[in-house]
Design a protein around this motif. Structure first.
Motif, PDB file in Angstrom:
ATOM      1  N   VAL A 162       0.846  -1.203   0.000  1.00 24.44           N
ATOM      2  CA  VAL A 162       0.000   0.000   0.000  1.00 24.44           C
ATOM      3  C   VAL A 162       0.877   1.249   0.000  1.00 24.44           C
ATOM      4  CG1 VAL A 162      -1.623   1.359   1.375  1.00 24.44           C
ATOM      5  CG2 VAL A 162      -2.014  -1.089   1.057  1.00 24.44           C
ATOM      6  N   ASP A 163       1.900   1.258   0.864  1.00 27.77           N
ATOM      7  CA  ASP A 163       2.804   2.411   0.933  1.00 27.77           C
ATOM      8  C   ASP A 163       3.553   2.616  -0.384  1.00 27.77           C
ATOM      9  OD1 ASP A 163       2.080   2.939   3.517  1.00 27.77           O
ATOM     10  OD2 ASP A 163       3.807   1.920   4.431  1.00 27.77           O
ATOM     11  N   PHE A 164       4.004   1.524  -0.990  1.00 30.74           N
ATOM     12  CA  PHE A 164       4.747   1.624  -2.248  1.00 30.74           C
ATOM     13  C   PHE A 164       3.854   2.155  -3.370  1.00 30.74           C
ATOM     14  CE2 PHE A 164       7.674  -2.086  -0.787  1.00 30.74           C
ATOM     15  CZ  PHE A 164       8.336  -1.208   0.061  1.00 30.74           C
ATOM     16  N   MET A 165       2.621   1.653  -3.434  1.00 25.82           N
ATOM     17  CA  MET A 165       1.692   2.130  -4.458  1.00 25.82           C
ATOM     18  C   MET A 165       1.352   3.601  -4.236  1.00 25.82           C
ATOM     19  SD  MET A 165      -1.043  -0.990  -4.857  1.00 25.82           S
ATOM     20  CE  MET A 165      -0.513  -2.688  -5.105  1.00 25.82           C
ATOM     21  N   ARG A 166       1.175   3.970  -3.001  1.00 26.01           N
ATOM     22  CA  ARG A 166       0.862   5.365  -2.681  1.00 26.01           C
ATOM     23  C   ARG A 166       2.022   6.272  -3.072  1.00 26.01           C
ATOM     24  NH1 ARG A 166       0.463   4.900   2.561  1.00 26.01           N
ATOM     25  NH2 ARG A 166      -1.766   4.443   2.666  1.00 26.01           N
ATOM     26  N   GLU A 167       3.237   5.807  -2.848  1.00 27.03           N
ATOM     27  CA  GLU A 167       4.424   6.596  -3.182  1.00 27.03           C
ATOM     28  C   GLU A 167       4.539   6.834  -4.685  1.00 27.03           C
ATOM     29  OE1 GLU A 167       8.043   8.612  -2.901  1.00 27.03           O
ATOM     30  OE2 GLU A 167       6.682   8.041  -1.268  1.00 27.03           O
ATOM     31  N   GLY A 169       2.057   6.610  -7.039  1.00 29.92           N
ATOM     32  CA  GLY A 169       0.944   7.350  -7.608  1.00 29.92           C
ATOM     33  C   GLY A 169       0.038   6.548  -8.518  1.00 29.92           C
ATOM     34  N   PRO A 170      -1.067   7.150  -8.960  1.00 28.40           N
ATOM     35  CA  PRO A 170      -2.107   6.437  -9.704  1.00 28.40           C
ATOM     36  C   PRO A 170      -1.759   6.091 -11.149  1.00 28.40           C
ATOM     37  CG  PRO A 170      -2.651   8.768  -9.531  1.00 28.40           C
ATOM     38  CD  PRO A 170      -1.436   8.551  -8.689  1.00 28.40           C
ATOM     39  N   ASP A 171      -0.659   6.628 -11.671  1.00 29.58           N
ATOM     40  CA  ASP A 171      -0.277   6.313 -13.056  1.00 29.58           C
ATOM     41  C   ASP A 171       0.656   5.098 -13.112  1.00 29.58           C
ATOM     42  OD1 ASP A 171       1.725   7.699 -11.772  1.00 29.58           O
ATOM     43  OD2 ASP A 171       2.458   8.688 -13.575  1.00 29.58           O
ATOM     44  N   THR A 172       0.654   4.297 -12.057  1.00 29.07           N
ATOM     45  CA  THR A 172       1.533   3.125 -11.962  1.00 29.07           C
ATOM     46  C   THR A 172       0.839   1.874 -12.466  1.00 29.07           C
ATOM     47  OG1 THR A 172       2.547   4.111  -9.994  1.00 29.07           O
ATOM     48  CG2 THR A 172       2.968   1.770 -10.386  1.00 29.07           C
ATOM     49  N   HIS A 173       1.588   1.032 -13.143  1.00 29.53           N
ATOM     50  CA  HIS A 173       1.101  -0.284 -13.559  1.00 29.53           C
ATOM     51  C   HIS A 173       1.801  -1.330 -12.695  1.00 29.53           C
ATOM     52  CE1 HIS A 173      -0.844   1.386 -17.153  1.00 29.53           C
ATOM     53  NE2 HIS A 173       0.241   2.138 -17.273  1.00 29.53           N
ATOM     54  N   VAL A 174       1.029  -2.081 -11.942  1.00 30.34           N
ATOM     55  CA  VAL A 174       1.590  -3.042 -10.993  1.00 30.34           C
ATOM     56  C   VAL A 174       1.621  -4.434 -11.623  1.00 30.34           C
ATOM     57  CG1 VAL A 174       1.356  -4.095  -8.713  1.00 30.34           C
ATOM     58  CG2 VAL A 174       0.761  -1.688  -9.048  1.00 30.34           C
ATOM     59  N   VAL A 175       2.766  -5.102 -11.511  1.00 28.93           N
ATOM     60  CA  VAL A 175       2.924  -6.475 -11.988  1.00 28.93           C
ATOM     61  C   VAL A 175       3.397  -7.319 -10.807  1.00 28.93           C
ATOM     62  CG1 VAL A 175       4.091  -8.033 -13.587  1.00 28.93           C
ATOM     63  CG2 VAL A 175       3.516  -5.696 -14.311  1.00 28.93           C
ATOM     64  N   ALA A 176       2.566  -8.258 -10.356  1.00 27.24           N
ATOM     65  CA  ALA A 176       2.901  -9.120  -9.224  1.00 27.24           C
ATOM     66  C   ALA A 176       3.204 -10.521  -9.723  1.00 27.24           C
ATOM     67  CB  ALA A 176       1.747  -9.151  -8.220  1.00 27.24           C
ATOM     68  N   VAL A 177       4.257 -11.117  -9.192  1.00 27.99           N
ATOM     69  CA  VAL A 177       4.713 -12.424  -9.657  1.00 27.99           C
ATOM     70  C   VAL A 177       4.630 -13.450  -8.536  1.00 27.99           C
ATOM     71  CG1 VAL A 177       6.660 -13.720 -10.595  1.00 27.99           C
ATOM     72  CG2 VAL A 177       6.257 -11.373 -11.347  1.00 27.99           C
ATOM     73  N   CYS A 178       3.834 -14.477  -8.739  1.00 28.97           N
ATOM     74  CA  CYS A 178       3.756 -15.649  -7.873  1.00 28.97           C
ATOM     75  C   CYS A 178       3.201 -15.317  -6.479  1.00 28.97           C
ATOM     76  CB  CYS A 178       5.126 -16.328  -7.797  1.00 28.97           C
ATOM     77  SG  CYS A 178       5.084 -17.954  -6.991  1.00 28.97           S
ATOM     78  N   GLN A 179       3.984 -15.556  -5.450  1.00 29.01           N
ATOM     79  CA  GLN A 179       3.503 -15.469  -4.064  1.00 29.01           C
ATOM     80  C   GLN A 179       2.764 -14.172  -3.723  1.00 29.01           C
ATOM     81  OE1 GLN A 179       5.803 -13.396  -1.827  1.00 29.01           O
ATOM     82  NE2 GLN A 179       4.011 -13.226  -0.495  1.00 29.01           N
ATOM     83  N   PRO A 180       3.219 -12.988  -4.146  1.00 29.10           N
ATOM     84  CA  PRO A 180       2.539 -11.759  -3.731  1.00 29.10           C
ATOM     85  C   PRO A 180       1.235 -11.458  -4.470  1.00 29.10           C
ATOM     86  CG  PRO A 180       4.354 -11.209  -5.151  1.00 29.10           C
ATOM     87  CD  PRO A 180       4.439 -12.690  -4.931  1.00 29.10           C
ATOM     88  N   VAL A 181       0.840 -12.294  -5.413  1.00 27.86           N
ATOM     89  CA  VAL A 181      -0.366 -12.002  -6.207  1.00 27.86           C
ATOM     90  C   VAL A 181      -1.587 -11.741  -5.334  1.00 27.86           C
ATOM     91  CG1 VAL A 181      -2.065 -13.101  -7.735  1.00 27.86           C
ATOM     92  CG2 VAL A 181       0.332 -12.994  -8.409  1.00 27.86           C
ATOM     93  N   PRO A 182      -1.969 -12.654  -4.420  1.00 30.94           N
ATOM     94  CA  PRO A 182      -3.171 -12.389  -3.619  1.00 30.94           C
ATOM     95  C   PRO A 182      -3.040 -11.166  -2.722  1.00 30.94           C
ATOM     96  CG  PRO A 182      -2.034 -14.368  -2.842  1.00 30.94           C
ATOM     97  CD  PRO A 182      -1.406 -13.994  -4.126  1.00 30.94           C
TER      98      PRO A 182
END
Length: 428
Positions: A162-167, A169-182
């Protein structure tokens, strides 16, 4: 103290094997033996070289090794790895290509905390650097974190995201791999309800256990067979006196590595025997295919005990994410609150860790998200590693992910994909 003695015993065994390898290499390479050619001595030296390197790599954090990057101007630009957010259990780092204009796509690559370092995603980072500003979650080895830093479980992990996404901003595209997906999905839902303006533009979920029961695997079967008491008794140890985290309860990386290798024991045994033969014949090199793979694969990190146990109990046993009952600091996360973040899932048809069906379950949880913002892709013939770092990623999956980002960007106009993505349903 019992747990601490076990941890130190494992380190002693590893250290002894490294010493035995170095000793065998030194003895078999002694100059006087050159006068008496003997194939056994060549084999002994080769065994020692491979053994020493193998056990040494288990306690060394690999370097990213991304020093320069060739841009469209034909020049090699230096790459600086800078820390954007610093936390006790993990940092947010940025791969900045000096002398290059800022790229239109800002990508947060969420690395797994499952026994390996974030450098496991090195090839993924390189492929995204071509036309993206890449940020990565760089998780720390629990054995190096003092007990005074406190606990770290899956709720803390979610709040870090949450902190990283907030840092970023909203123009970010997040890609999660394996364990952190949920947990990445949970962090997005958390922001959707509490800080909707901080939500990312898109979310790409690659091979993660959103619903472990959707398609059982050896991993999920293990989670079902053992009790939490058995796990705590057999898997949890205390960091020994050699490291800054002395006394912290952890799930040791060496135990995780043993589990990984036992799943494909015959293949790993053959790989090492073949490498010993190559070394004895003088056909191996410091950066050959075997060493490149195993230098990364054997480098393992400890996880905090509370993170490992809460993952097994809440993600796999109780299926809190799959049942939409996950809570963070007493607040129930509701996935239906995700209404304007495009979500794409990627699975490998031959993934034996997060089998097809486990990740795509995320789309069913996002009941408030229009179908036009949902997409999924099943890569034929791809295993777990291939969907984020192998040929399948480079040739097929990465172009689809880039097109998905372009079509769902908040900061730049959506560009029409060059070709029709091979998705079940496409957010465009």
């Amino acid at each position: 103290m019992r747990y601490m003695m076990t941890y130190d015993l494992m380190e002693t065994v590893r250290n002894t094997n490294q010493w035995l390898g170095a000793t065998a290499l030194s003895m078999a390479s002694y100059p006087v033996f050159s006068a008496l050619p003997n194939p056994a001595l060549s084999w002994m030296a080769a065994w020692g070289e491979v053994t020493e390197r193998t056990y040494q790599r288990m306690v060394v954090k690999p370097a990213w090794g991304i020093r320069t990057f060739t841009c469209e101007d034909g020049k090699d630009h230096l790459v600086d790895i800078t820390t954007v957010v610093e936390r006790p259990f993990g940092d947010l780092i940025h791969f900045k290509v000096n002398g290059r204009e800022e790229q239109p796509r800002k990508v947060l690559l969420v690395a797994p905390m499952s026994g390996h370092y974030a450098t496991l995603l090195r090839s993924t980072v390189k492929s995204l650097l071509v036309n993206c500003e890449v940020y990565v979650t760089d998780w720390h080895n629990a054995r190096d974190i003092p007990v005074s830093a406190g606990k770290f479980d899956i709720e803390d992990y979610t709040l870090y995201l949450v902190d990283f996404m907030r840092e970023l901003g909203p123009d970010t595209h997040v890609v999660a791999v394996c364990q952190p997906v949920p947990l990445t999905l949970a962090a997005t839902a958390y922001l959707a309800e509490r800080e909707p303006d901080a939500q990312p533009s898109s979310l790409t979920l690659i091979g993660g256990p959103v619903d472990p029961d959707a398609t059982p695997t050896e991993v999920t079967d293990f989670g079902r067979r053992v009790t939490m008491g058995q796990l705590e008794e057999t898997m949890i140890q205390q960091v020994g006196f050699k490291y800054p985290g002395v006394g912290r309860k952890v799930y040791p990386g060496l135990l995780q590595l043993a589990s990984f290798m036992s799943m494909n024991g015959e293949r790993h045994t053959k790989a090492f025997l073949d490498q010993i033969q190559r070394v004895s014949r003088g056909e191996a090199s410091d950066h050959d295919a075997h060493n490149r793979f195993y230098d990364e694969y054997l480098a393992v990190m400890d996880m905090t005990a509370e993170f490992y146990l809460s993952t097994v109990e809440r993600i796999f046993k109780k299926r809190e994410i799959a049942r939409n009952v996950f809570t963070v600091n007493g607040h129930k996360v509701d996935f239906s609150k995700i209404t304007d973040v495009a979500v794409k899932t990627v699975e490998g048809a031959k993934d034996d860790i997060s089998a097809p069906g486990q990740c795509v379950a995320a789309l069913d949880l996002c009941t408030g998200l229009p179908e036009s913002k949902k997409a999924s892709h099943l890569e034929p013939g791809a295993g777990h590693y291939g969907i984020f770092a192998g040929r399948s990623w480079r040739d097929n999956i990465r172009p689809l992910v880039i097109n998905f980002m372009n079509a769902n960007s908040r900061s730049t106009p959506a560009r029409k994909p060059a070709s029709k993505p091979a998705n079940k349903n496409t957010a465009a």
